[in-house]
Motif scaffolding. Structure first.
Motif, PDB file in Angstrom:
ATOM      1  N   LEU A  39      30.013  -2.231 -37.998  1.00  0.00           N
ATOM      2  CA  LEU A  39      29.933  -2.277 -36.537  1.00  0.00           C
ATOM      3  C   LEU A  39      31.295  -2.634 -35.935  1.00  0.00           C
ATOM      4  O   LEU A  39      31.723  -2.034 -34.945  1.00  0.00           O
ATOM      5  CB  LEU A  39      28.858  -3.266 -36.087  1.00  0.00           C
ATOM      6  CG  LEU A  39      27.422  -2.876 -36.431  1.00  0.00           C
ATOM      7  CD1 LEU A  39      26.475  -4.022 -36.097  1.00  0.00           C
ATOM      8  CD2 LEU A  39      27.014  -1.602 -35.745  1.00  0.00           C
ATOM      9  N   ALA A  40      31.993  -3.592 -36.543  1.00  0.00           N
ATOM     10  CA  ALA A  40      33.333  -3.950 -36.084  1.00  0.00           C
ATOM     11  C   ALA A  40      34.286  -2.776 -36.241  1.00  0.00           C
ATOM     12  O   ALA A  40      35.125  -2.509 -35.369  1.00  0.00           O
ATOM     13  CB  ALA A  40      33.850  -5.165 -36.844  1.00  0.00           C
ATOM     14  N   SER A  41      34.166  -2.033 -37.326  1.00  0.00           N
ATOM     15  CA  SER A  41      34.998  -0.852 -37.547  1.00  0.00           C
ATOM     16  C   SER A  41      34.746   0.203 -36.467  1.00  0.00           C
ATOM     17  O   SER A  41      35.682   0.812 -35.950  1.00  0.00           O
ATOM     18  CB  SER A  41      34.711  -0.263 -38.935  1.00  0.00           C
ATOM     19  OG  SER A  41      35.460   0.896 -39.166  1.00  0.00           O
ATOM     20  N   ALA A  42      33.476   0.388 -36.105  1.00  0.00           N
ATOM     21  CA  ALA A  42      33.135   1.359 -35.067  1.00  0.00           C
ATOM     22  C   ALA A  42      33.715   0.925 -33.724  1.00  0.00           C
ATOM     23  O   ALA A  42      34.256   1.751 -32.972  1.00  0.00           O
ATOM     24  CB  ALA A  42      31.622   1.520 -34.953  1.00  0.00           C
ATOM     25  N   LEU A  43      33.642  -0.361 -33.415  1.00  0.00           N
ATOM     26  CA  LEU A  43      34.209  -0.859 -32.157  1.00  0.00           C
ATOM     27  C   LEU A  43      35.723  -0.697 -32.149  1.00  0.00           C
ATOM     28  O   LEU A  43      36.309  -0.331 -31.125  1.00  0.00           O
ATOM     29  CB  LEU A  43      33.843  -2.320 -31.948  1.00  0.00           C
ATOM     30  CG  LEU A  43      32.383  -2.591 -31.590  1.00  0.00           C
ATOM     31  CD1 LEU A  43      32.113  -4.089 -31.588  1.00  0.00           C
ATOM     32  CD2 LEU A  43      32.020  -1.956 -30.257  1.00  0.00           C
ATOM     33  N   ASP A  44      36.376  -0.948 -33.270  1.00  0.00           N
ATOM     34  CA  ASP A  44      37.819  -0.805 -33.359  1.00  0.00           C
ATOM     35  C   ASP A  44      38.233   0.651 -33.197  1.00  0.00           C
ATOM     36  O   ASP A  44      39.237   0.966 -32.549  1.00  0.00           O
ATOM     37  CB  ASP A  44      38.340  -1.357 -34.675  1.00  0.00           C
ATOM     38  CG  ASP A  44      39.854  -1.396 -34.718  1.00  0.00           C
ATOM     39  OD1 ASP A  44      40.467  -1.903 -33.736  1.00  0.00           O
ATOM     40  OD2 ASP A  44      40.424  -0.926 -35.711  1.00  0.00           O
ATOM     41  N   ARG A  45      37.454   1.556 -33.767  1.00  0.00           N
ATOM     42  CA  ARG A  45      37.750   2.993 -33.599  1.00  0.00           C
ATOM     43  C   ARG A  45      37.575   3.416 -32.152  1.00  0.00           C
ATOM     44  O   ARG A  45      38.335   4.237 -31.640  1.00  0.00           O
ATOM     45  CB  ARG A  45      36.838   3.831 -34.486  1.00  0.00           C
ATOM     46  CG  ARG A  45      37.170   3.768 -35.947  1.00  0.00           C
ATOM     47  CD  ARG A  45      36.203   4.642 -36.719  1.00  0.00           C
ATOM     48  NE  ARG A  45      36.509   4.666 -38.131  1.00  0.00           N
ATOM     49  CZ  ARG A  45      36.006   5.562 -38.946  1.00  0.00           C
ATOM     50  NH1 ARG A  45      35.170   6.477 -38.520  1.00  0.00           N
ATOM     51  NH2 ARG A  45      36.324   5.526 -40.220  1.00  0.00           N
ATOM     52  N   ALA A  46      36.576   2.850 -31.487  1.00  0.00           N
ATOM     53  CA  ALA A  46      36.305   3.225 -30.092  1.00  0.00           C
ATOM     54  C   ALA A  46      37.393   2.700 -29.156  1.00  0.00           C
ATOM     55  O   ALA A  46      37.767   3.355 -28.187  1.00  0.00           O
ATOM     56  CB  ALA A  46      34.936   2.701 -29.665  1.00  0.00           C
TER      57      ALA A  46
END
Length: 52
Positions: A39-46
């Motif tokens: 989830l943190a990775s997805a937020l960082d990508r966004a």
């Protein structure tokens, strides 16, 4: 998009809006912490400017 199956298999799929590149990622989750990490990775990508 994040898809998580009951088996723990997980797909993280997003598109870089600047380049149009699709960036799929597959993970096999076994712990709650791994779910938090994806989830943190997805937020960082966004929004790479966030500190997720």
């Amino acid at each position: 998009m994040i898809t998580v199956w009951s088996s723990g298999e997980t797909e993280l799929d997003d598109v870089d809006l600047d380049t149009g590149d699709n960036r799929p990622e597959h993970r096999d989750l076994t712990t709650t912490q791994e779910l938090h990490d994806i989830l943190a990775s997805a937020l960082d990508r966004a929004d790479p400017g966030t500190d997720a």
